[in-house]
Motif scaffolding. Sequence first.
Motif, PDB file in Angstrom:
ATOM      1  N   ASN A 225      35.610  45.839   5.247  1.00 45.40           N
ATOM      2  CA  ASN A 225      35.656  44.386   5.072  1.00 45.40           C
ATOM      3  C   ASN A 225      35.357  44.007   3.626  1.00 45.40           C
ATOM      4  N   MET A 226      36.171  43.086   3.101  1.00 44.25           N
ATOM      5  CA  MET A 226      35.937  42.583   1.752  1.00 44.25           C
ATOM      6  C   MET A 226      35.205  41.252   1.826  1.00 44.25           C
ATOM      7  N   ALA A 227      34.097  41.132   1.127  1.00 43.05           N
ATOM      8  CA  ALA A 227      33.393  39.856   1.086  1.00 43.05           C
ATOM      9  C   ALA A 227      34.274  38.831   0.355  1.00 43.05           C
TER      10      ALA A 227
ATOM     11  N   SER B 205      34.191  39.099  -3.341  1.00 43.92           N
ATOM     12  CA  SER B 205      34.329  40.434  -3.935  1.00 43.92           C
ATOM     13  C   SER B 205      35.483  40.557  -4.919  1.00 43.92           C
ATOM     14  N   VAL B 206      36.406  39.589  -4.874  1.00 45.43           N
ATOM     15  CA  VAL B 206      37.593  39.659  -5.733  1.00 45.43           C
ATOM     16  C   VAL B 206      37.726  38.375  -6.536  1.00 45.43           C
ATOM     17  N   GLU B 207      38.621  38.385  -7.536  1.00 42.03           N
ATOM     18  CA  GLU B 207      38.723  37.237  -8.436  1.00 42.03           C
ATOM     19  C   GLU B 207      39.141  35.967  -7.708  1.00 42.03           C
TER      20      GLU B 207
ATOM     21  N   ARG C 298      46.073  42.352   7.203  1.00 43.11           N
ATOM     22  CA  ARG C 298      46.864  43.579   7.368  1.00 43.11           C
ATOM     23  C   ARG C 298      46.318  44.721   6.530  1.00 43.11           C
ATOM     24  N   ARG C 299      45.953  44.386   5.294  1.00 44.91           N
ATOM     25  CA  ARG C 299      45.465  45.416   4.374  1.00 44.91           C
ATOM     26  C   ARG C 299      44.182  46.053   4.906  1.00 44.91           C
ATOM     27  N   SER C 300      43.224  45.227   5.340  1.00 48.53           N
ATOM     28  CA  SER C 300      41.937  45.789   5.774  1.00 48.53           C
ATOM     29  C   SER C 300      42.090  46.569   7.090  1.00 48.53           C
TER      30      SER C 300
ATOM     31  N   GLN D  18      31.917  43.923  -4.278  1.00 44.41           N
ATOM     32  CA  GLN D  18      32.672  43.679  -5.509  1.00 44.41           C
ATOM     33  C   GLN D  18      33.750  44.765  -5.594  1.00 44.41           C
ATOM     34  N   ALA D  19      34.986  44.334  -5.848  1.00 40.32           N
ATOM     35  CA  ALA D  19      36.102  45.288  -5.869  1.00 40.32           C
ATOM     36  C   ALA D  19      36.713  45.373  -7.261  1.00 40.32           C
ATOM     37  N   ASP D  20      37.102  46.583  -7.643  1.00 38.95           N
ATOM     38  CA  ASP D  20      37.758  46.756  -8.940  1.00 38.95           C
ATOM     39  C   ASP D  20      38.709  47.959  -8.888  1.00 38.95           C
ATOM     40  N   ALA D  21      39.525  48.017  -7.844  1.00 38.91           N
ATOM     41  CA  ALA D  21      40.452  49.125  -7.564  1.00 38.91           C
ATOM     42  C   ALA D  21      39.697  50.353  -7.085  1.00 38.91           C
ATOM     43  N   GLY D  22      40.249  50.991  -6.075  1.00 40.75           N
ATOM     44  CA  GLY D  22      39.599  52.167  -5.501  1.00 40.75           C
ATOM     45  C   GLY D  22      38.486  51.811  -4.542  1.00 40.75           C
ATOM     46  N   SER D  23      38.509  50.583  -4.013  1.00 38.07           N
ATOM     47  CA  SER D  23      37.416  50.197  -3.111  1.00 38.07           C
ATOM     48  C   SER D  23      37.459  51.019  -1.834  1.00 38.07           C
ATOM     49  N   ARG D  24      38.667  51.402  -1.380  1.00 36.52           N
ATOM     50  CA  ARG D  24      38.721  52.219  -0.156  1.00 36.52           C
ATOM     51  C   ARG D  24      38.098  53.590  -0.410  1.00 36.52           C
ATOM     52  N   THR D  25      38.245  54.108  -1.635  1.00 37.26           N
ATOM     53  CA  THR D  25      37.674  55.432  -1.938  1.00 37.26           C
ATOM     54  C   THR D  25      36.148  55.318  -2.050  1.00 37.26           C
TER      55      THR D  25
ATOM     56  N   MET E 223      40.845  52.026 -12.710  1.00 31.26           N
ATOM     57  CA  MET E 223      40.205  50.721 -12.603  1.00 31.26           C
ATOM     58  C   MET E 223      41.289  49.671 -12.362  1.00 31.26           C
ATOM     59  N   LYS E 224      40.869  48.410 -12.190  1.00 27.91           N
ATOM     60  CA  LYS E 224      41.785  47.349 -11.792  1.00 27.91           C
ATOM     61  C   LYS E 224      43.018  47.215 -12.693  1.00 27.91           C
ATOM     62  N   GLU E 225      42.813  47.190 -14.006  1.00 26.52           N
ATOM     63  CA  GLU E 225      43.949  46.993 -14.913  1.00 26.52           C
ATOM     64  C   GLU E 225      44.954  48.143 -14.775  1.00 26.52           C
ATOM     65  N   GLU E 226      44.429  49.360 -14.602  1.00 24.86           N
ATOM     66  CA  GLU E 226      45.322  50.517 -14.465  1.00 24.86           C
ATOM     67  C   GLU E 226      46.075  50.461 -13.141  1.00 24.86           C
ATOM     68  N   ASP E 227      45.402  49.950 -12.112  1.00 28.12           N
ATOM     69  CA  ASP E 227      46.039  49.807 -10.806  1.00 28.12           C
ATOM     70  C   ASP E 227      47.130  48.727 -10.886  1.00 28.12           C
ATOM     71  N   ASN E 228      46.819  47.630 -11.571  1.00 27.32           N
ATOM     72  CA  ASN E 228      47.768  46.506 -11.654  1.00 27.32           C
ATOM     73  C   ASN E 228      49.012  46.839 -12.465  1.00 27.32           C
TER      74      ASN E 228
HETATM   75  O1  CDP Z   1      40.648  48.704  -3.554  1.00 29.24           O
HETATM   76  P1  CDP Z   1      41.736  49.706  -3.302  1.00 29.24           P
HETATM   77  O2  CDP Z   1      42.290  50.300  -4.574  1.00 29.24           O
HETATM   78  O3  CDP Z   1      41.328  50.747  -2.326  1.00 29.24           O
HETATM   79  O4  CDP Z   1      42.905  48.927  -2.596  1.00 29.24           O
HETATM   80  P2  CDP Z   1      44.201  48.162  -3.215  1.00 29.24           P
HETATM   81  O5  CDP Z   1      44.843  47.474  -2.059  1.00 29.24           O
HETATM   82  O6  CDP Z   1      45.013  49.117  -4.019  1.00 29.24           O
HETATM   83  O7  CDP Z   1      43.562  47.063  -4.139  1.00 29.24           O
HETATM   84  C1  CDP Z   1      43.255  47.303  -5.463  1.00 29.24           C
HETATM   85  C2  CDP Z   1      42.367  46.212  -5.985  1.00 29.24           C
HETATM   86  O8  CDP Z   1      43.026  44.955  -5.945  1.00 29.24           O
HETATM   87  C3  CDP Z   1      41.086  45.980  -5.198  1.00 29.24           C
HETATM   88  O9  CDP Z   1      40.096  46.950  -5.416  1.00 29.24           O
HETATM   89  C4  CDP Z   1      40.714  44.611  -5.715  1.00 29.24           C
HETATM   90  O10 CDP Z   1      40.100  44.728  -6.984  1.00 29.24           O
HETATM   91  C5  CDP Z   1      42.067  43.931  -5.837  1.00 29.24           C
HETATM   92  N1  CDP Z   1      42.328  43.076  -4.665  1.00 29.24           N
HETATM   93  C6  CDP Z   1      42.161  41.707  -4.824  1.00 29.24           C
HETATM   94  O11 CDP Z   1      41.847  41.254  -5.921  1.00 29.24           O
HETATM   95  N2  CDP Z   1      42.341  40.859  -3.746  1.00 29.24           N
HETATM   96  C7  CDP Z   1      42.675  41.332  -2.525  1.00 29.24           C
HETATM   97  N3  CDP Z   1      42.848  40.507  -1.489  1.00 29.24           N
HETATM   98  C8  CDP Z   1      42.845  42.730  -2.365  1.00 29.24           C
HETATM   99  C9  CDP Z   1      42.677  43.563  -3.454  1.00 29.24           C
END
Ligand code: CDP
Length: 245
Positions: free
Chosen positions: A76-78, A81-83, A92-94, A127-134, A172-177
Motif C-alpha cells: 500500500n502506498m500512503a 508517499s508520492v509527488e 491495479r498497480r498495487s 515515501q516512494a522514489d522508484a524501486g518501492s516494490r523492491t 532512482m526516480k529520474e532514471e526510472d522516468n
Molecule cells: O516503486 P516501483 O519502482 O516498485 O514501482 P513503479 O510502478 O515502477 O513506480 C516507480 C515510481 O513511480 C514509484 O516508486 C513512485 O516514486 C512513482 N509513482 C508515483 O509517483 N505515483 C504513483 N501512483 C505510482 C508510482
Amino acid sequence: MQEEVKLIVDGRRIDGRLPDELRPIKIEAGVLKNADGSCYLEMGKNKVMAAVYGPRKVQPKHLADPTQAIVRYRYNMAPFSVEERKRPGPDRRSVEISKVSREALESIIMKELFPRSSIDIFVEVLQADAGSRTACLNAASVALVDAGIPMKGIITSVAVAKVDGVLVLDPMKEEDNYGEADIPFAFFIRNGKIESIALLQMDGRVTKEELMQAVELAKKGAMEIYKLQREAIMRKYRVEEEEEE
Ligand code: CDP
C-alpha cells in the motif's frame, strides 16, 4: 521538441553513483510493538514499513486451507508517499505488486507446517522514489524472519535499469522516468548463495545480452542487500540480549 535529460555524465549518475552502486540502505528489524514481526527500511529516498502477523487463525474462516498456511501480502502506498497525492486504497498497480511479491515470498515460506493458518504481510510505502516494490520485499523478508516464520532462505530484491544505453543498479526516480528499461528482480538466497530468481518484471526494451548482464548486476546488488538484511536481524537480537542483561 522534448528536452533531452542526461542521466549519465562522465560515467557518474545524477546522484553521483557509479552504474553498479546501490543507494544508501538502512534496515531496522522489530520496530512495531503490535506485530509479530516488523521492519523499517530505507533504500535511497524510499521509506517503507513491513508488518507480519502469524501464523494465526484465518479470518474469514472459509479461506482456511486444511493442508497449509495461506500467505497474504498487501502493498500500500500512503497518499503522501508520492509527488501527486495518491488516492487512498488499492488500485491495479498495487494489486499486481501485491500478487507478484506474495508469490515470491510464498515460494520460500514453509507453509505446510501451519495448516489452517494465515501469514499476513502488510507493507506500507511512506515515501516512494522508484524501486518501492523492491524495498518492500526486502523489508517483508526481514519482518518474516523477525516474526520467526520458518523459511527455506530469504528473498532479496533490487532493480536494474537501462539509462543512456548503460545498465544501472537500483534506479532512482529520474532514471526510472527517463530510462529505456526498468527490471525489478527478487532472488531466493539460501546459505548465503543465490539459488534462483523469484521475481522478474520488465518494462521497456533490452537485448538478450543486456538482460543477462542485468541479472549479473542485480545479483551483485542483492548480495550486498542480503548482508544488510542479516546484520539488521543480528542487531535486533543483540539489542534484546543486552536489554535482558
Ligand atoms: O516503486 P516501483 O519502482 O516498485 O514501482 P513503479 O510502478 O515502477 O513506480 C516507480 C515510481 O513511480 C514509484 O516508486 C513512485 O516514486 C512513482 N509513482 C508515483 O509517483 N505515483 C504513483 N501512483 C505510482 C508510482
